[in-house]
Design a protein around this motif. Sequence first.
Motif, PDB file in Angstrom:
ATOM      1  N   TYR A  54       0.804  -1.219   0.000  1.00 23.12           N
ATOM      2  CA  TYR A  54       0.000   0.000   0.000  1.00 23.12           C
ATOM      3  C   TYR A  54       0.844   1.279   0.000  1.00 23.12           C
ATOM      4  O   TYR A  54       0.453   2.266  -0.650  1.00 23.12           O
ATOM      5  CB  TYR A  54      -0.960   0.004   1.187  1.00 23.12           C
ATOM      6  CG  TYR A  54      -2.039   1.049   1.069  1.00 23.12           C
ATOM      7  CD1 TYR A  54      -2.989   0.982   0.050  1.00 23.12           C
ATOM      8  CD2 TYR A  54      -2.110   2.119   1.951  1.00 23.12           C
ATOM      9  CE1 TYR A  54      -3.973   1.939  -0.082  1.00 23.12           C
ATOM     10  CE2 TYR A  54      -3.089   3.089   1.827  1.00 23.12           C
ATOM     11  CZ  TYR A  54      -4.019   2.987   0.812  1.00 23.12           C
ATOM     12  OH  TYR A  54      -4.984   3.956   0.681  1.00 23.12           O
ATOM     13  N   HIS A  57       1.646   1.807  -3.489  1.00 24.77           N
ATOM     14  CA  HIS A  57       0.427   2.232  -4.179  1.00 24.77           C
ATOM     15  C   HIS A  57       0.229   3.744  -4.031  1.00 24.77           C
ATOM     16  O   HIS A  57      -0.077   4.449  -4.999  1.00 24.77           O
ATOM     17  CB  HIS A  57      -0.762   1.455  -3.606  1.00 24.77           C
ATOM     18  CG  HIS A  57      -2.081   1.851  -4.189  1.00 24.77           C
ATOM     19  ND1 HIS A  57      -2.807   2.927  -3.712  1.00 24.77           N
ATOM     20  CD2 HIS A  57      -2.815   1.315  -5.201  1.00 24.77           C
ATOM     21  CE1 HIS A  57      -3.920   3.038  -4.403  1.00 24.77           C
ATOM     22  NE2 HIS A  57      -3.957   2.075  -5.311  1.00 24.77           N
ATOM     23  N   ASP A  68      -7.106   4.964  -7.939  1.00 26.36           N
ATOM     24  CA  ASP A  68      -6.654   3.867  -7.090  1.00 26.36           C
ATOM     25  C   ASP A  68      -6.729   2.528  -7.806  1.00 26.36           C
ATOM     26  O   ASP A  68      -5.817   1.703  -7.706  1.00 26.36           O
ATOM     27  CB  ASP A  68      -7.508   3.817  -5.807  1.00 26.36           C
ATOM     28  CG  ASP A  68      -7.229   4.993  -4.894  1.00 26.36           C
ATOM     29  OD1 ASP A  68      -6.138   5.575  -5.014  1.00 26.36           O
ATOM     30  OD2 ASP A  68      -8.093   5.328  -4.063  1.00 26.36           O
ATOM     31  N   ALA A  72      -3.544   0.034  -8.608  1.00 24.13           N
ATOM     32  CA  ALA A  72      -3.539  -1.323  -8.060  1.00 24.13           C
ATOM     33  C   ALA A  72      -3.405  -2.358  -9.166  1.00 24.13           C
ATOM     34  O   ALA A  72      -2.657  -3.346  -9.033  1.00 24.13           O
ATOM     35  CB  ALA A  72      -4.827  -1.567  -7.262  1.00 24.13           C
TER      36      ALA A  72
END
Length: 367
Positions: A54, A57, A68, A72
């Motif tokens: 994360y 990310h 997002d 991902a």
Amino acid sequence: MLPTTASERMLSRGLLDVLIRAGLITILAISCYQVFYPFLNLMLWALILAVTFYPLHGMLKNRLGLRDGYVATLIVLVSVGLLMVPVYLLGVSMAESVQGALELIKGGEWHIPAPNESIAGWPLIGQPLYDFWQQASADLTSLLKTLMPHLRGVGLTLLGKLAGVGAGFLLFIAALIVAGLLMAYGANGTRSAVQIATRISGPDRGPQIAQLCTATIRAVAQGVVGIAFIQMLLVGVGFVVMGIPGAGLLALVVLLLGIMQLPVLLITIPVIGFVLATEGATVGAIIFSIYIFVAGMSDNILKPMLLGRGVNVPMPVVLIGALGGMVTSGIIGLFIGPVILAVGYMLFWHWVEDQPKDTTADDETTA
């Protein structure tokens, strides 16, 4: 004895209602666990990957300016692509090694040298070892026929373990995809985790516990599993390029040693000795030896970079988690076990160290 007064009857009825509700909640919880159990390892692995990736990310989202879900998806595709090449090379090397060994045994070209007579003088095992070695040297085919029933069982066990490794790899790919979905909704997931921890431990300790769990998962996943995987890739690629027999299997052993926090030099040094003994002190052998030695020691460079970050998990906890996870959940438990046990360990010591202050002593000091 039946309750006589109205208050006793109301108390008895209230207690009965509480017991019925508790029983229904217990039945519901057990039923939900039974339904969810087949996906437990998948979701745990996906959660570990999502928490670990994360921060990457968020960094890519800020730099690329994408949504997002797109970020991902990019992480999942790149990760799968990076995994497929070395795994394919190691798998091909393992298959070629097994096929070559079978052809060598069937062709009768493999000859075992005769044992030294001094071996027979070793205590306890000397004479049986000498007789077995002598029989293998004189007539290997008949010895293999004698051992074939036992070797068949061992071979089936090894095939089962290899099948478990393949299933674990497919489970990892599936978990990586699920982790991408979790990262796509990472902000909501973070809020949910804090809310759950707050509901369990209160508004003061809840956010701290959620942050502690997150830091522990990232530290162990990056500093233990991640480093072991990087070492496996570095060492395994070197084995494949050099044509080491059983390169794929040796790379898997390197991965296991790395997760269990054991030195990878236990594998690399014997391989270096084998290459120097068979190839001689050639330029290629020397370059290979230096590369493999450095790759086996790379954890000493990577650990300060990836491990720790405010979380101190002792090596025995990681070792017990790896072994226990492998016993209970197979090859995938080897990765999940250290993370879960490390989280439990850190939560336990957080609870131990979170002692309330002794107000009596403070009052006496003031007085």
